[in-house]
Design an enzyme around this catalytic site. Structure first.
Site, PDB file in Angstrom:
ATOM      1  N   LYS B  98       0.876  -1.179   0.000  1.00  0.00           N
ATOM      2  CA  LYS B  98       0.000   0.000   0.000  1.00  0.00           C
ATOM      3  C   LYS B  98       0.912   1.226   0.000  1.00  0.00           C
ATOM      4  CE  LYS B  98      -3.158   2.651   2.801  1.00  0.00           C
ATOM      5  NZ  LYS B  98      -3.559   2.913   4.181  1.00  0.00           N
ATOM      6  N   GLY B 159      -7.102   9.294  10.179  1.00  0.00           N
ATOM      7  CA  GLY B 159      -7.240   9.339  11.632  1.00  0.00           C
ATOM      8  C   GLY B 159      -8.232  10.362  12.151  1.00  0.00           C
ATOM      9  N   ALA B 185      -9.184   5.699   4.951  1.00  0.00           N
ATOM     10  CA  ALA B 185      -8.931   6.866   5.809  1.00  0.00           C
ATOM     11  C   ALA B 185     -10.175   7.700   6.076  1.00  0.00           C
ATOM     12  CB  ALA B 185      -7.851   7.775   5.224  1.00  0.00           C
ATOM     13  N   ASN B 207      -9.002   1.691  10.324  1.00  0.00           N
ATOM     14  CA  ASN B 207      -8.044   1.411  11.404  1.00  0.00           C
ATOM     15  C   ASN B 207      -8.382   2.204  12.665  1.00  0.00           C
ATOM     16  OD1 ASN B 207      -5.744   0.376  12.740  1.00  0.00           O
ATOM     17  ND2 ASN B 207      -4.617   2.225  12.244  1.00  0.00           N
ATOM     18  N   THR B 208      -8.224   3.543  12.598  1.00  0.00           N
ATOM     19  CA  THR B 208      -8.388   4.364  13.805  1.00  0.00           C
ATOM     20  C   THR B 208      -9.722   4.111  14.510  1.00  0.00           C
ATOM     21  OG1 THR B 208      -6.973   6.061  12.884  1.00  0.00           O
ATOM     22  CG2 THR B 208      -8.412   6.749  14.663  1.00  0.00           C
TER      23      THR B 208
END
Lengths: 374, 259
Positions: B98, B159, B185, B207-208
């Site tokens: 990535k 994030g 994201a 993710n976050t």
């Protein structure tokens, strides 16, 4: 234009008046905003913000969680030498202090590296006194080459250099630099640094910018809290970080918050910074600079360090010795040549346990050296 | 739904939720998150991987049956991203990569030009390249030409948990780009992942929002369900939207009566 011109706009009297003029309404208004201005940062540092510390803490905690997660990166300092040509009145390395002076040989650097690396530590910060004749850029470069074999991240906290010297160190594998302005008060600065190369306020103030231009990946700045009225230095530190972050977006800008500690020598500290004031400083900085790294060293007590992990700290030192060769040296061989006394004497393992017990992850490695790879 | 698979670089996946490994309070939670998310692709920052680990390492917690997607976090130029990708491959992390090229540490927005350059080099070297980019049609087209295996537009900056702020631009990519579009994201809540999938995104990377939740394992499950729901809604063909209410007793119905 350098940061000097911006800094010069805020003389001490003007700052004093502005800080005193902030009201409860100003603080509430600032806390309600998503992004705050330098003016808002000043508001959060003001006495008016003290009753709002819990609100600030909640906001700072959320911002840190969002940008960094529940992680604390660990590093340890390695003192290469304590020869110094300065007479900084508050520092144990002051050339007038009668301490045992030494410098590590390359063999000793390797021995120290092996001892530190065996603990699992991956981030190293090398320090020297300000003595070019002894700790020349060539000597530092050679030490970095040795340390690169053991540590993916090697940073420097040494005397102020030229842009070309920083570039040369960056090319040799240094990925971060730390430079403490100590105090941003231009009138007080020469009083605290009466002689030696560090006497040059402007050359030191512009050093972080020179290192940004030279290609350093991480640039860490700070003021030594307790030398001057802390709110003034805290504001100018934040302003400096903001200036660097805006002008050099490719560089990770970080801030350290060191408080004065006892050391060899006799310095009468006139501005004592309380725990509450330290926390206010930390929270205001986090809210002003949500993405900046924030470092708290072992100058602080263990219990205090445990408690502030939730408030915005992203990096901590551990397993620290501020003596030259202090990592490989047996404890009873200490020669009392440390730069200052540390408060948190926990080993790396103990520090990791403490971080985990707070619900955070100790991070050892957060950088893969790119230079010299495939 | 049996044949509804996500195909990237000739590999087929049942799950359309990609997850990450950063920001956890403890890496040992990662296997449980993988399990509850049902994800089959996991990204890991090479900068955090300790290739000479004597202690615990994030790689120890990644289930072996998952497709590893190393990322080039920390790269500021195409050259640096290429070096990290090669390092990952040499270290045994496979040939999926990535690409993250970011030289603005304040907003962490990706550099499209450098990303295209890195994609071209690595695709030619046989990597399966998944580039993280702004939701921009021209960049996406250039990435197709450069040999990308998918395009990963941001929903909002990394994030931030701000959701699908790039909705319109992402919709255009979904319409125009024939590669898988993976919204990467900024997705902060399962409902936002669901919305992206309803629009026709092929997958979401989260993710976050999972790692910083009070209960990451439960949140991973919530995202898994949301992505599935969004995908099913997309495949079901939602009814058309209208700004006007559709009267159940139309006033002009008489005009067509008897026709």
């Amino acid at each position: 234009m350098s940061f000097y011109n911006i800094c010069a706009q805020y003389d001490e009297e003007c700052l004093k008046e502005q800080l005193a003029s902030k009201t409860e309404t100003d603080v509430k208004h600032t806390l309600a905003q998503e992004q705050i201005s330098p003016e808002g940062f000043l508001t959060l540092l003001s006495p008016a913000a003290v009753p709002f510390i819990e609100d600030m803490a909640q906001k700072a905690h959320k911002l840190t969680l969002q940008h960094f997660g529940r992680t604390i990166t660990l590093f340890t300092p390695l003192y290469l030498a304590n020869y110094c040509t300065n007479r900084c009145v508050y520092c144990g390395f002051n050339t007038k202090n009668k301490i045992y002076r030494s410098q590590l040989s390359y063999e000793q650097v390797e021995s120290e590296a092996k001892v530190i690396a065996s603990t699992g530590m991956k981030n190293i910060l090398i320090l020297t006194g300000d003595a070019r004749a002894k700790s020349s850029p060539e000597y530092i470069k050679a030490c970095v080459e040795i340390l690169n074999k053991y540590f993916p991240s090697v940073s420097i906290e040494i005397y102020a250099m030229t842009e070309q010297e920083y570039a040369s160190l960056a090319e040799s594998g240094v990925d971060g630099m730390t430079m403490f302005q100590e105090t941003y008060n231009e009138k007080l600065y020469p009083v605290l640094h009466p002689s030696g190369p560090k006497h040059d306020y402007r050359f030191r103030l512009d050093a972080p910018e020179r290192s940004c231009k030279a290609g350093m990946r991480v640039v860490n700045i700070g003021a030594l809290l307790g030398l001057d009225e802390w709110r003034h230095d805290a504001f100018k530190t934040g302003l400096h970080a903001h200036y660097l972050q805006s002008k050099y977006p490719g560089v990770d800008i970080a801030v350290s918050l060191p408080r004065m500690r006892t050391h060899v020598g006799h310095f009468e500290q006139t501005c004592v910074v309380s725990d509450t004031e330290m926390v206010q400083n930390l929270l205001a900085l986090r809210i002003f600079m949500p993405r900046a790294g924030i470092t708290i060293s072992t100058r602080e007590k263990a219990e205090f360090r445990n408690n502030i992990m939730h408030l915005g700290v992203t990096k901590m030192s551990a397993g620290v010795s501020t003596e030259v060769g202090g990592h490989a040296k047996a404890e009873d061989d200490s020669d009392k040549s440390a730069q200052f006394d540390i408060s948190d004497t926990r080993s790396l393992t103990e520090m990791c346990e403490a971080i985990s017990s707070q619900g955070y992850q100790p991070v050892f490695k957060d950088w893969e050296p790119i230079f010299g790879t495939l | 739904m049996i044949d509804d698979v996500l195909e990237i670089g000739k590999v087929k996946f049942k799950s359309r939720l990609l997850i990450g490994t950063g920001k956890y309070a403890d890496d040992s939670i990662i296997p449980a998150v993988c399990d509850s998310s049902e994800s089959q692709i996991i990204t890991v920052a090479m900068r955090r991987v300790d290739f000479n680990a004597t202690t615990e390492n994030v790689m120890d917690f990644i289930p072996k049956n998952m497709q590893l997607l190393p990322n080039t976090s920390g790269a500021r130029t195409a050259e640096e991203a290429v070096r990290i990708a090669r390092l990952a491959k040499a270290a045994g992390c496979g040939d999926w990569i990535k690409i993250e090229v970011i030289s603005d540490n304040k907003y962490l927005l990706p550099d499209g030009y450098e990303t295209i350059k890195a994609t071209e080099i690595l695709a030619k070297e046989g990597f399966t390249v998944l580039p993280y980019v702004n939701a921009d049609l021209y960049i996406a087209r250039a990435l197709v030409d450069a040999g990308a295996a998918a395009v990963m537009p941001l929903g909002s900056p990394i994030g931030t948990n701000r959701g699908l702020k790039t909705r319109e631009m992402t919709r255009i990519l979904i319409e125009e780009i024939k590669l898988p579009i993976i919204v990467d994201a900024g997705i902060g809540r399962p409902s936002e992942a669901c919305e992206a999938m309803e629009m026709g995104a092929d997958a979401c990377l989260v993710n976050t929002a999972i790692a910083t939740a009070n209960d990451p394992v439960k949140m991973a499950k919530a995202f898994s369900n949301a992505v599935k729901a969004g995908r099913e809604a997309y495949l079901s063909g939602p009814g058309a939207k209208s700004n006007l209410a559709q009267a159940s007793s139309p006033l002009t119905g008489f005009l067509t009566e008897g026709q």
